[in-house]
Scaffold this motif. Structure first.
Motif, PDB file in Angstrom:
ATOM      1  N   ILE A 113       0.869  -1.173   0.000  1.00 29.83           N
ATOM      2  CA  ILE A 113       0.000   0.000   0.000  1.00 29.83           C
ATOM      3  C   ILE A 113       0.914   1.233   0.000  1.00 29.83           C
ATOM      4  O   ILE A 113       1.515   1.592   1.017  1.00 29.83           O
ATOM      5  CB  ILE A 113      -0.937   0.015   1.231  1.00 29.83           C
ATOM      6  CG1 ILE A 113      -1.801  -1.256   1.278  1.00 29.83           C
ATOM      7  CG2 ILE A 113      -1.812   1.276   1.239  1.00 29.83           C
ATOM      8  CD1 ILE A 113      -2.803  -1.445   0.152  1.00 29.83           C
ATOM      9  N   GLY A 114       1.047   1.839  -1.171  1.00 29.40           N
ATOM     10  CA  GLY A 114       1.889   3.022  -1.334  1.00 29.40           C
ATOM     11  C   GLY A 114       1.072   4.153  -1.947  1.00 29.40           C
ATOM     12  O   GLY A 114      -0.163   4.083  -1.985  1.00 29.40           O
ATOM     13  N   LYS A 115       1.787   5.156  -2.415  1.00 24.34           N
ATOM     14  CA  LYS A 115       1.131   6.349  -2.956  1.00 24.34           C
ATOM     15  C   LYS A 115       0.119   5.998  -4.066  1.00 24.34           C
ATOM     16  O   LYS A 115      -1.004   6.507  -4.089  1.00 24.34           O
ATOM     17  CB  LYS A 115       2.212   7.276  -3.517  1.00 24.34           C
ATOM     18  CG  LYS A 115       1.733   8.661  -3.809  1.00 24.34           C
ATOM     19  CD  LYS A 115       2.878   9.550  -4.212  1.00 24.34           C
ATOM     20  CE  LYS A 115       2.303  10.910  -4.565  1.00 24.34           C
ATOM     21  NZ  LYS A 115       3.296  11.847  -4.999  1.00 24.34           N
ATOM     22  N   GLU A 116       0.562   5.086  -4.931  1.00 22.45           N
ATOM     23  CA  GLU A 116      -0.278   4.706  -6.080  1.00 22.45           C
ATOM     24  C   GLU A 116      -1.619   4.113  -5.618  1.00 22.45           C
ATOM     25  O   GLU A 116      -2.686   4.469  -6.136  1.00 22.45           O
ATOM     26  CB  GLU A 116       0.513   3.668  -6.863  1.00 22.45           C
ATOM     27  CG  GLU A 116       0.052   3.456  -8.281  1.00 22.45           C
ATOM     28  CD  GLU A 116       0.778   2.245  -8.886  1.00 22.45           C
ATOM     29  OE1 GLU A 116       1.996   2.082  -8.634  1.00 22.45           O
ATOM     30  OE2 GLU A 116       0.103   1.464  -9.567  1.00 22.45           O
ATOM     31  N   GLN A 117      -1.555   3.225  -4.632  1.00 20.82           N
ATOM     32  CA  GLN A 117      -2.787   2.582  -4.138  1.00 20.82           C
ATOM     33  C   GLN A 117      -3.625   3.593  -3.358  1.00 20.82           C
ATOM     34  O   GLN A 117      -4.848   3.644  -3.514  1.00 20.82           O
ATOM     35  CB  GLN A 117      -2.452   1.390  -3.223  1.00 20.82           C
ATOM     36  CG  GLN A 117      -1.866   0.182  -3.926  1.00 20.82           C
ATOM     37  CD  GLN A 117      -0.444   0.401  -4.418  1.00 20.82           C
ATOM     38  OE1 GLN A 117       0.317   1.173  -3.830  1.00 20.82           O
ATOM     39  NE2 GLN A 117      -0.088  -0.253  -5.516  1.00 20.82           N
ATOM     40  N   ILE A 118      -2.967   4.420  -2.544  1.00 26.76           N
ATOM     41  CA  ILE A 118      -3.712   5.392  -1.733  1.00 26.76           C
ATOM     42  C   ILE A 118      -4.432   6.387  -2.646  1.00 26.76           C
ATOM     43  O   ILE A 118      -5.573   6.786  -2.374  1.00 26.76           O
ATOM     44  CB  ILE A 118      -2.768   6.104  -0.729  1.00 26.76           C
ATOM     45  CG1 ILE A 118      -2.251   5.079   0.295  1.00 26.76           C
ATOM     46  CG2 ILE A 118      -3.480   7.258  -0.019  1.00 26.76           C
ATOM     47  CD1 ILE A 118      -1.151   5.581   1.219  1.00 26.76           C
ATOM     48  N   ASN A 119      -3.794   6.754  -3.755  1.00 22.01           N
ATOM     49  CA  ASN A 119      -4.427   7.690  -4.692  1.00 22.01           C
ATOM     50  C   ASN A 119      -5.720   7.143  -5.293  1.00 22.01           C
ATOM     51  O   ASN A 119      -6.558   7.898  -5.765  1.00 22.01           O
ATOM     52  CB  ASN A 119      -3.458   8.060  -5.822  1.00 22.01           C
ATOM     53  CG  ASN A 119      -2.469   9.119  -5.360  1.00 22.01           C
ATOM     54  OD1 ASN A 119      -2.691   9.791  -4.351  1.00 22.01           O
ATOM     55  ND2 ASN A 119      -1.362   9.249  -6.083  1.00 22.01           N
ATOM     56  N   LEU A 120      -5.861   5.811  -5.282  1.00 23.27           N
ATOM     57  CA  LEU A 120      -7.086   5.207  -5.836  1.00 23.27           C
ATOM     58  C   LEU A 120      -8.226   5.208  -4.825  1.00 23.27           C
ATOM     59  O   LEU A 120      -9.384   5.008  -5.171  1.00 23.27           O
ATOM     60  CB  LEU A 120      -6.822   3.751  -6.247  1.00 23.27           C
ATOM     61  CG  LEU A 120      -5.810   3.489  -7.360  1.00 23.27           C
ATOM     62  CD1 LEU A 120      -5.526   1.992  -7.451  1.00 23.27           C
ATOM     63  CD2 LEU A 120      -6.354   4.002  -8.688  1.00 23.27           C
ATOM     64  N   MET A 121      -7.891   5.419  -3.552  1.00 19.73           N
ATOM     65  CA  MET A 121      -8.896   5.244  -2.484  1.00 19.73           C
ATOM     66  C   MET A 121      -9.915   6.379  -2.448  1.00 19.73           C
ATOM     67  O   MET A 121      -9.646   7.495  -2.877  1.00 19.73           O
ATOM     68  CB  MET A 121      -8.194   5.123  -1.121  1.00 19.73           C
ATOM     69  CG  MET A 121      -7.385   3.849  -0.992  1.00 19.73           C
ATOM     70  SD  MET A 121      -6.502   3.787   0.599  1.00 19.73           S
ATOM     71  CE  MET A 121      -5.415   2.382   0.295  1.00 19.73           C
ATOM     72  N   LYS A 122     -11.070   6.056  -1.850  1.00 22.90           N
ATOM     73  CA  LYS A 122     -12.125   7.063  -1.688  1.00 22.90           C
ATOM     74  C   LYS A 122     -11.675   8.122  -0.687  1.00 22.90           C
ATOM     75  O   LYS A 122     -10.890   7.834   0.214  1.00 22.90           O
ATOM     76  CB  LYS A 122     -13.392   6.388  -1.142  1.00 22.90           C
ATOM     77  CG  LYS A 122     -14.039   5.408  -2.090  1.00 22.90           C
ATOM     78  CD  LYS A 122     -15.325   4.885  -1.460  1.00 22.90           C
ATOM     79  CE  LYS A 122     -16.005   3.869  -2.364  1.00 22.90           C
ATOM     80  NZ  LYS A 122     -17.241   3.321  -1.783  1.00 22.90           N
ATOM     81  N   LYS A 123     -12.269   9.306  -0.814  1.00 22.27           N
ATOM     82  CA  LYS A 123     -11.901  10.394   0.093  1.00 22.27           C
ATOM     83  C   LYS A 123     -12.265  10.058   1.554  1.00 22.27           C
ATOM     84  O   LYS A 123     -11.653  10.542   2.483  1.00 22.27           O
ATOM     85  CB  LYS A 123     -12.619  11.674  -0.358  1.00 22.27           C
ATOM     86  CG  LYS A 123     -11.994  12.924   0.213  1.00 22.27           C
ATOM     87  CD  LYS A 123     -12.584  14.170  -0.401  1.00 22.27           C
ATOM     88  CE  LYS A 123     -11.973  15.437   0.131  1.00 22.27           C
ATOM     89  NZ  LYS A 123     -11.827  15.581   1.527  1.00 22.27           N
ATOM     90  N   ASN A 124     -13.277   9.195   1.684  1.00 19.72           N
ATOM     91  CA  ASN A 124     -13.738   8.832   3.026  1.00 19.72           C
ATOM     92  C   ASN A 124     -13.146   7.531   3.534  1.00 19.72           C
ATOM     93  O   ASN A 124     -13.571   7.016   4.575  1.00 19.72           O
ATOM     94  CB  ASN A 124     -15.261   8.686   3.005  1.00 19.72           C
ATOM     95  CG  ASN A 124     -15.912   9.888   3.636  1.00 19.72           C
ATOM     96  OD1 ASN A 124     -15.280  10.585   4.431  1.00 19.72           O
ATOM     97  ND2 ASN A 124     -17.157  10.135   3.282  1.00 19.72           N
ATOM     98  N   ALA A 125     -12.168   6.998   2.803  1.00 22.76           N
ATOM     99  CA  ALA A 125     -11.656   5.666   3.167  1.00 22.76           C
ATOM    100  C   ALA A 125     -10.965   5.663   4.524  1.00 22.76           C
ATOM    101  O   ALA A 125     -10.297   6.628   4.902  1.00 22.76           O
ATOM    102  CB  ALA A 125     -10.684   5.180   2.097  1.00 22.76           C
ATOM    103  N   ILE A 126     -11.160   4.554   5.233  1.00 19.19           N
ATOM    104  CA  ILE A 126     -10.462   4.346   6.506  1.00 19.19           C
ATOM    105  C   ILE A 126      -9.607   3.097   6.349  1.00 19.19           C
ATOM    106  O   ILE A 126     -10.101   2.055   5.912  1.00 19.19           O
ATOM    107  CB  ILE A 126     -11.465   4.146   7.669  1.00 19.19           C
ATOM    108  CG1 ILE A 126     -12.218   5.459   7.936  1.00 19.19           C
ATOM    109  CG2 ILE A 126     -10.742   3.665   8.941  1.00 19.19           C
ATOM    110  CD1 ILE A 126     -13.274   5.384   9.025  1.00 19.19           C
ATOM    111  N   ILE A 127      -8.322   3.229   6.662  1.00 19.36           N
ATOM    112  CA  ILE A 127      -7.427   2.080   6.513  1.00 19.36           C
ATOM    113  C   ILE A 127      -7.006   1.553   7.888  1.00 19.36           C
ATOM    114  O   ILE A 127      -6.667   2.333   8.773  1.00 19.36           O
ATOM    115  CB  ILE A 127      -6.244   2.434   5.594  1.00 19.36           C
ATOM    116  CG1 ILE A 127      -5.311   1.240   5.426  1.00 19.36           C
ATOM    117  CG2 ILE A 127      -5.441   3.611   6.055  1.00 19.36           C
ATOM    118  CD1 ILE A 127      -4.528   1.318   4.144  1.00 19.36           C
TER     119      ILE A 127
END
Ligand code: NAD
Length: 303
Positions: free
Chosen positions: A211-225
């Motif tokens: 889980i890096g920048k590329e994957q995080i950029n795909l996530m929803k604005k409301n995502a909780i990890i």
């Protein structure tokens, strides 16, 4: 008598079993040098996740026959070095699954409802009913990365909360996922479609920073990890940037790239909550992990 060196806290019932087969020395919080010295004449070494059993440690341990890991992840043990010296490594893969799954649910709820932040505010004497508005788990999509023992326990519990589950795990047959009511997807799809993302894969060269920048950029604005697996799975710098800029909603972390964390900027953010590697820290899991490993060591020593 066989010398059994225990270098991380171990349940008393496990110690009792070990005492039946050898002289148990409990020495926790050792420096690297102290560990190298103590391990020299040990035939058995028992650890949890704290002790780093490096190649140097293994090569220094002239009499070592067995390494017991009272828990699941063996990424703190150099398995290649152990194998080269014919040292048997035993662990307790099932012992902590429920405990880690329960902590994962706890962290999901805590992050969704800002429970730690609201508690801290309440204890400061405030009565702030506006700042901590949260979101429900019900009806949300949970993306599980790694659908093994813990991932499947999390899935069951999340289904009871009315969540829709998708998972990324290239090694799990489709029929198994289908029978659990879970749709298998690739990692990018999981990142795009999930409201909550939880990690349950081992840390290996392949999964490091998965889980890096590329994957995080795909996530929803409301995502909780949520990460109750290993810190190294997430590129913490990329996560910090995303949380600081509110590109995602929050992170709930039980594990960190460096433990204990030293000046980790993630811990300065309001939208980060966490626990100090407590996944397996329950009475039940510790007792079970310790006794399972002690019994295995007993068997190995008795041949
Ligand atoms: P497991 O082996 O049962 O499951 C891991 C799953 O990950 C497997 O299904 C495997 O197919 C999958 N996987 C492996 N490589 C993958 C990849 N590259 N991409 C996607 N999936 C992949 O393990 P488990 O018992 O569920 O434990 C998972 C991890 O949880 C452990 O490795 C450990 O690091 C961590 N853990 C943390 C704590 C804690 O205290 N926080 C306690 C126990 C375990």
């Amino acid at each position: 008598m066989v010398k059994i060196l225990v270098t991380d806290p171990l349940h008393e019932d496990a110690i009792k079993i070990l005492e039946e087969v050898g002289d148990v020395e409990i020495a926790t919080g050792l420096s690297k040098e102290e560990l190298l010295e103590k391990v020299k004449d040990a035939e058995v070494l028992v650890v949890r996740s704290g002790t780093k059993v490096t190649r140097e440690v293994i090569e220094n341990a002239e009499k070592l026959k067995v390494i017991g890991r009272a828990g699941v992840g063996v990424d703190n043990i150099d398995l290649d070095a152990a194998t080269e010296k014919g040292i048997i490594v035993v662990n307790a893969p099932d012992a902590s699954s429920i405990s880690v799954a329960e902590l994962t649910m706890g962290l999901m709820l805590a992050a969704a409802r800002n429970i730690p932040q609201a508690t801290a505010s309440l204890k400061r004497g405030e009565w702030d009913r506006k700042s901590f508005k949260g979101i429900e788990l019900y009806g949300k999509t949970l993306g599980i990365v790694g659908l093994g023992r813990i991932g499947q326990q999390v899935a069951k519990r999340a289904q009871a909360f009315g969540m829709n589950i998708i998972a990324y795990d290239p090694y799990i047959p489709e029929e198994v996922a289908n029978s659990l009511g879970i749709k298998l997807v690739d990692l990018n799809t999981l990142c795009k479609e999930s409201d909550f993302i939880t990690l349950h894969v081992p840390l290996t060269p392949k999964t490091k920073h998965m889980i890096g920048k590329e994957q995080i950029n795909l996530m929803k604005k409301n995502a909780i990890i949520v990460n109750c697996a290993r810190g190294g799975l997430i590129d913490e710098k990329a996560l910090y940037e995303a949380l600081k800029e509110k590109k995602i909603r929050a992170a709930a972390l039980d594990v960190f790239e460096e433990e204990p964390p030293k000046d980790n900027p993630l811990l300065t953010l309001d939208n980060v909550i966490g626990t100090p590697h407590q996944g397996a820290s329950t009475e039940e899991a510790q007792k079970s992990a310790g006794t399972i490993v002690a019994e295995q060591i007993k068997k190995v020593l008795k041949g």
